[in-house]
Design an enzyme around this catalytic site. Structure first.
Site: not given
Ligand code: CTP
Length: 417
Positions: A222-223
């Site tokens: 994920n970011r």
């Protein structure tokens, strides 16, 4: 000839009174620093002011002297009481706050220039430093300014981000000095930190996004940059805690505290779960700032080949780490969760707080500008079991960490450890 220091021109403050050095650089927002000075004095602090020569073009030193605890200084050379005012101020300070900090002041501090009393004091101090930049939007957005701030952040300097709104000359945009009340509140939290509100507490922090392997090359992730978790670990050390960081990332950890943090590097959700379970047993505070995968898969031992077609990935649910830690919570342990939301932030966060059973929940709208994943800044709402949610306006992740840890410290059982 030997030089004998003469006494300060004011009553020497009792050592229990926090000493604030208020630095003022040459910007129009210098007029707000007068109000900040008054608020800091109202809070009972001993405040010494240092104005750069340019600051005196905007506001007179006499105004600051009239409100401060001692005469205002504007030069390295005209202090009759000591030939070394910078080391005197720097070494006696509980906190140094610079408001406003101009682009020029920030650049000089970042490069280690000490060509006036304020920059010399900044270099001579080991006290926590809070910079409150204020300038026109075009200057604020310059990569040179942002890179200098990133350098200072990495060295442990706290930055209170400017707000958006009307600027001098009728312009509008980011660059406005936050209200003096906001700055005074943050200074108070730092002062409390300086007194060691987490002294002797064992704080366990998770950070970063987990990486679930598809094969030896590819991952599902994920970011999350891990910055908020790292900032929490750093600030917890500055507040006196013994800190363990379970993280998928370890940079950029501030150099001044990196050595003091026990870092356990993990890659995926299962490793993070195991490390958190093990370390939470003897932690007073657990902060789950990591963005944990909700789904994982059994990875292939060899790289999947394109020629074999689109892989059919069989995802499996991952255990909810924070909920598991809540079920194992020991007496007096405080557990803090985060909520990364993109819609109905307050409603979703309140539900998450109930579902997970945490003591504090830090909600952020990761889709908002400058907030959450990958940014150096954050804006959050702190939910507690009692009382109204507390909104923390946009500021550096270090400054947000101070606010979160101040709440944590207030909730910890008194008397322990
Ligand atoms: N969390 C966790 N274990 C997971 C997933 C999340 O411990 N497998 C923790 C996070 O570290 C955070 C909190 O739960 O403290 C909320 O995470 P978030 O990603 O916002 O929500 P989810 O629980 O994953 O729910 P959803 O993705 O549906 O919003």
């Amino acid at each position: 000839m030997t030089w004998t220091p003469s006494p300060m021109p004011c009553a020497t403050p009792s050592s229990s009174i926090p000493r604030i050095v208020l630095g003022v650089a040459g910007g129009i927002a210098a007029y707000k620093s007068v109000e900040l000075l008054r608020l800091l004095r109202d809070r009972g602090y001993h405040v010494a002011c240092v104005l750069t020569p340019d600051a005196t073009r905007f506001v007179g030193a006499v105004t600051f002297s009239a409100l401060a605890s001692e005469p205002t200084r504007t030069s390295l050379y005209n202090d009759p009481t000591t030939p070394i005012p910078h080391t005197y101020l720097g070494t006696h300070a509980s906190v140094v706050v610079v408001a406003p900090a101009t682009a020029h002041l920030i650049a000089r501090y970042a490069t280690g220039l000490a060509d006036d009393l304020l920059t010399a004091t900044l270099l001579a101090t080991r006290a926590p430093v809070l910079l409150c930049p204020a300038m026109h939007t075009e200057m604020w957005e310059q990569p040179s300014v942002q890179e200098n701030l990133a350098t200072l952040r990495r060295r442990g300097v706290m930055i209170l981000e400017p707000e958006s709104g009307p600027l001098a000359g009728g312009d509008e945009g980011a660059g406005r000095l936050p209200e003096p009340e906001t700055i005074a509140e943050l200074v108070s939290n730092i002062v409390d930190g300086y007194r060691g509100v987490l002294s002797g507490r064992r704080v366990l922090v998770s950070a970063g996004g987990t990486r679930e392997a598809i094969d030896p090359v590819r991952v599902i992730s994920n970011r999350s940059s891990g910055r908020q978790g790292l900032a929490l670990a750093e600030v917890a050390v500055r507040l006196g805690a013994q800190v363990t960081l379970v993280s998928t990332v370890t940079t950029p950890l501030a150099l001044d505290v990196a050595q003091a943090i026990d870092v356990i590097h993990v890659e995926n959700a299962a490793e993070m779960h195991e490390a958190m379970q093990k370390r939470s047993v003897d932690s007073d505070v657990v902060i789950m700032a990591a963005a944990v995968a909700d789904f994982t898969l059994t990875p292939s031992n060899v790289k999947l080949k394109k020629r074999d077609g689109v892989p059919q990935l069989q995802l499996m649910a991952v255990a909810d780490i924070v909920s598991d830690l809540v079920t194992r919570r020991h007496e007096g342990q405080l557990i803090v969760g985060f909520a990364a939301e993109t819609s109905d932030v307050l409603k979703n966060a309140a539900a998450k707080m109930r579902d997970k059973g945490v003591d504090l929940l830090i909600a952020n709208d990761v889709a908002a500008p400058g907030v959450g994943f990958g940014h150096e800044t954050n804006e959050v709402v702190i939910f507690a079991r009692e009382g109204e949610p507390q909104r923390i306006s946009l500021r550096s992740k270090e400054a947000v960490a101070y606010e979160i840890l101040a709440r944590v410290a207030a909730l910890l059982p008194q008397g322990a450890p």
